[in-house]
Design a protein around this motif. Structure first.
Motif, PDB file in Angstrom:
ATOM      1  N   LYS A  49       6.922 -13.243  11.207  1.00 13.07           N
ATOM      2  CA  LYS A  49       8.012 -11.815  10.206  1.00 13.07           C
ATOM      3  C   LYS A  49       7.953 -11.154  11.488  1.00 13.07           C
ATOM      4  O   LYS A  49       7.807 -10.797  12.611  1.00 13.07           O
ATOM      5  CB  LYS A  49       6.455 -11.342   9.845  1.00 13.07           C
ATOM      6  CG  LYS A  49       5.858 -12.055   8.451  1.00 13.07           C
ATOM      7  CD  LYS A  49       6.466 -11.606   7.703  1.00 13.07           C
ATOM      8  CE  LYS A  49       6.203 -12.477   6.303  1.00 13.07           C
ATOM      9  NZ  LYS A  49       7.493 -12.393   4.976  1.00 13.07           N
ATOM     10  N   CYS A  50       8.437  -9.705  11.099  1.00 12.74           N
ATOM     11  CA  CYS A  50       8.836  -8.597  12.376  1.00 12.74           C
ATOM     12  C   CYS A  50       8.084  -8.352  12.986  1.00 12.74           C
ATOM     13  O   CYS A  50       7.151  -8.022  12.400  1.00 12.74           O
ATOM     14  CB  CYS A  50       9.704  -7.598  11.709  1.00 12.74           C
ATOM     15  SG  CYS A  50      10.237  -6.252  12.696  1.00 12.74           S
ATOM     16  N   PRO A  51       7.973  -8.485  14.666  1.00  9.74           N
ATOM     17  CA  PRO A  51       6.908  -7.870  14.956  1.00  9.74           C
ATOM     18  C   PRO A  51       6.489  -6.139  14.786  1.00  9.74           C
ATOM     19  O   PRO A  51       5.836  -5.823  15.477  1.00  9.74           O
ATOM     20  CB  PRO A  51       6.906  -8.521  16.413  1.00  9.74           C
ATOM     21  CG  PRO A  51       7.752  -9.236  16.297  1.00  9.74           C
ATOM     22  CD  PRO A  51       8.264  -9.423  15.388  1.00  9.74           C
ATOM     23  N   ARG A  52       7.313  -5.256  14.689  1.00 10.21           N
ATOM     24  CA  ARG A  52       7.427  -4.018  14.382  1.00 10.21           C
ATOM     25  C   ARG A  52       6.640  -3.627  13.093  1.00 10.21           C
ATOM     26  O   ARG A  52       5.772  -2.630  12.746  1.00 10.21           O
ATOM     27  CB  ARG A  52       8.738  -3.507  14.659  1.00 10.21           C
ATOM     28  CG  ARG A  52       8.516  -2.115  14.574  1.00 10.21           C
ATOM     29  CD  ARG A  52      10.182  -1.492  15.167  1.00 10.21           C
ATOM     30  NE  ARG A  52      10.203  -0.760  14.839  1.00 10.21           N
ATOM     31  CZ  ARG A  52      11.750   0.701  14.976  1.00 10.21           C
ATOM     32  NH1 ARG A  52      11.929  -0.283  15.717  1.00 10.21           N
ATOM     33  NH2 ARG A  52      11.360   1.040  14.811  1.00 10.21           N
ATOM     34  N   CYS A  53       7.272  -3.939  11.987  1.00  5.28           N
ATOM     35  CA  CYS A  53       7.234  -3.276  10.736  1.00  5.28           C
ATOM     36  C   CYS A  53       6.252  -4.606   9.700  1.00  5.28           C
ATOM     37  O   CYS A  53       5.573  -4.421   8.658  1.00  5.28           O
ATOM     38  CB  CYS A  53       7.836  -3.235  10.199  1.00  5.28           C
ATOM     39  SG  CYS A  53       9.161  -4.384   9.365  1.00  5.28           S
ATOM     40  N   SER A  54       5.900  -6.173  10.183  1.00  8.00           N
ATOM     41  CA  SER A  54       5.594  -6.892   9.589  1.00  8.00           C
ATOM     42  C   SER A  54       6.327  -7.489   8.262  1.00  8.00           C
ATOM     43  O   SER A  54       4.994  -8.437   7.570  1.00  8.00           O
ATOM     44  CB  SER A  54       3.989  -7.190   9.514  1.00  8.00           C
ATOM     45  OG  SER A  54       3.893  -5.557   8.232  1.00  8.00           O
ATOM     46  N   ASN A  68      19.515  -7.115  11.528  1.00  6.53           N
ATOM     47  CA  ASN A  68      18.334  -6.084  11.870  1.00  6.53           C
ATOM     48  C   ASN A  68      17.203  -6.901  10.668  1.00  6.53           C
ATOM     49  O   ASN A  68      17.620  -7.059   9.809  1.00  6.53           O
ATOM     50  CB  ASN A  68      18.864  -4.910  11.369  1.00  6.53           C
ATOM     51  CG  ASN A  68      20.435  -4.961  12.564  1.00  6.53           C
ATOM     52  OD1 ASN A  68      21.078  -5.487  12.203  1.00  6.53           O
ATOM     53  ND2 ASN A  68      19.580  -3.345  13.068  1.00  6.53           N
ATOM     54  N   CYS A  69      16.396  -6.095  10.901  1.00  6.00           N
ATOM     55  CA  CYS A  69      14.877  -6.222   9.982  1.00  6.00           C
ATOM     56  C   CYS A  69      15.843  -5.701   9.117  1.00  6.00           C
ATOM     57  O   CYS A  69      15.440  -4.458   8.489  1.00  6.00           O
ATOM     58  CB  CYS A  69      13.668  -5.833  10.561  1.00  6.00           C
ATOM     59  SG  CYS A  69      12.588  -6.073   9.713  1.00  6.00           S
ATOM     60  N   SER A  70      15.043  -6.268   7.943  1.00 11.59           N
ATOM     61  CA  SER A  70      15.686  -5.989   6.392  1.00 11.59           C
ATOM     62  C   SER A  70      14.861  -4.087   6.153  1.00 11.59           C
ATOM     63  O   SER A  70      14.990  -4.100   5.407  1.00 11.59           O
ATOM     64  CB  SER A  70      15.539  -7.588   5.756  1.00 11.59           C
ATOM     65  OG  SER A  70      14.592  -7.857   5.016  1.00 11.59           O
ATOM     66  N   ASN A  71      13.213  -4.980   6.971  1.00 14.18           N
ATOM     67  CA  ASN A  71      13.089  -3.506   6.300  1.00 14.18           C
ATOM     68  C   ASN A  71      12.832  -2.240   7.359  1.00 14.18           C
ATOM     69  O   ASN A  71      13.198  -1.641   6.604  1.00 14.18           O
ATOM     70  CB  ASN A  71      11.480  -3.976   6.270  1.00 14.18           C
ATOM     71  CG  ASN A  71       9.610  -2.565   5.536  1.00 14.18           C
ATOM     72  OD1 ASN A  71      10.775  -2.280   4.833  1.00 14.18           O
ATOM     73  ND2 ASN A  71       8.881  -2.775   6.423  1.00 14.18           N
ATOM     74  N   CYS A  72      12.941  -2.309   8.456  1.00 17.04           N
ATOM     75  CA  CYS A  72      12.749  -1.141   8.822  1.00 17.04           C
ATOM     76  C   CYS A  72      13.778  -1.255  10.343  1.00 17.04           C
ATOM     77  O   CYS A  72      14.247  -0.127  10.756  1.00 17.04           O
ATOM     78  CB  CYS A  72      11.176  -1.369  10.133  1.00 17.04           C
ATOM     79  SG  CYS A  72      11.870  -2.789  11.730  1.00 17.04           S
ATOM     80  N   ASP A  73      15.036  -1.958   9.584  1.00 15.39           N
ATOM     81  CA  ASP A  73      16.465  -1.727  11.255  1.00 15.39           C
ATOM     82  C   ASP A  73      15.995  -1.760  12.556  1.00 15.39           C
ATOM     83  O   ASP A  73      17.524  -1.368  12.362  1.00 15.39           O
ATOM     84  CB  ASP A  73      17.192  -0.871  10.520  1.00 15.39           C
ATOM     85  CG  ASP A  73      18.309  -0.679  10.417  1.00 15.39           C
ATOM     86  OD1 ASP A  73      19.522  -1.852   9.695  1.00 15.39           O
ATOM     87  OD2 ASP A  73      19.228   0.234  10.995  1.00 15.39           O
TER      88      ASP A  73
HETATM   89 ZN   LIG Z   1      10.982  -4.744  10.645  1.00 19.45          ZN
END
Ligand SMILES: [Zn+2]
Length: 152
Positions: A49-54, A68-73
């Protein structure tokens, strides 16, 4: 009469220093899901998972990170784990096959080619299964310590 020379930071360098600290704080999703500890960031990466937003996925295929992360970009192009995941998965699989060899093959009346084939298969399986998690873990470590590359 000339003015005294004043030393200033170059404008671009000032932007480089300030941008990573200012940009995430202005993002609305950043504050909610940002990891509190290094271990939280590492576990998110290890779970792919994205470490920044999970929330978003870290990889678009087996070992290819998303742009780019689909949630937090968050841009993941510049976060590189290089050879660390390969080193970690080799270390893990080597320790496992040594234990397996010691307990199951050392004194057993099994042909060498079967022993060798089985150990190679076990090592390959462990490496292939653990490699994405180790890559996510080391990408999280690189991101947490702000060791990202300057360009993708
Ligand atoms: Zn993210």
């Amino acid at each position: 009469m000339s003015r005294p020379y004043r030393r200033r930071l170059p404008f671009n360098l000032a932007l480089t220093v300030s941008a990573p600290y200012i940009t995430p704080m202005s993002h609305s999703k950043f504050k909610d899901n940002f990891p509190n500890t290094l271990w939280s960031a590492l576990s998110r990466g290890a779970l792919l998972k994205c470490p920044r937003c999970s929330q978003g996925r870290l990889f678009q295929s087996y070992l290819k990170p998303v742009h780019n992360c689909s949630n937090c970009d968050k841009k993941w192009d510049t976060v590189r784990a290089d050879l660390a995941p390969a080193w970690a998965s080799m270390t893990l699989s080597a320790h496992v096959i040594v234990v397996v060899y010691h307990f199951f093959f050392f004194d057993a009346p099994i042909a060498n080619w079967i022993t060798t084939s089985a150990l190679i298969a076990i090592a390959a399986l462990i490496s292939l299964l653990s490699l994405p998690s180790f890559k996510g873990l080391f990408m999280a470590l690189v991101w947490w310590n702000r060791m990202e590359a300057q360009q993708g």
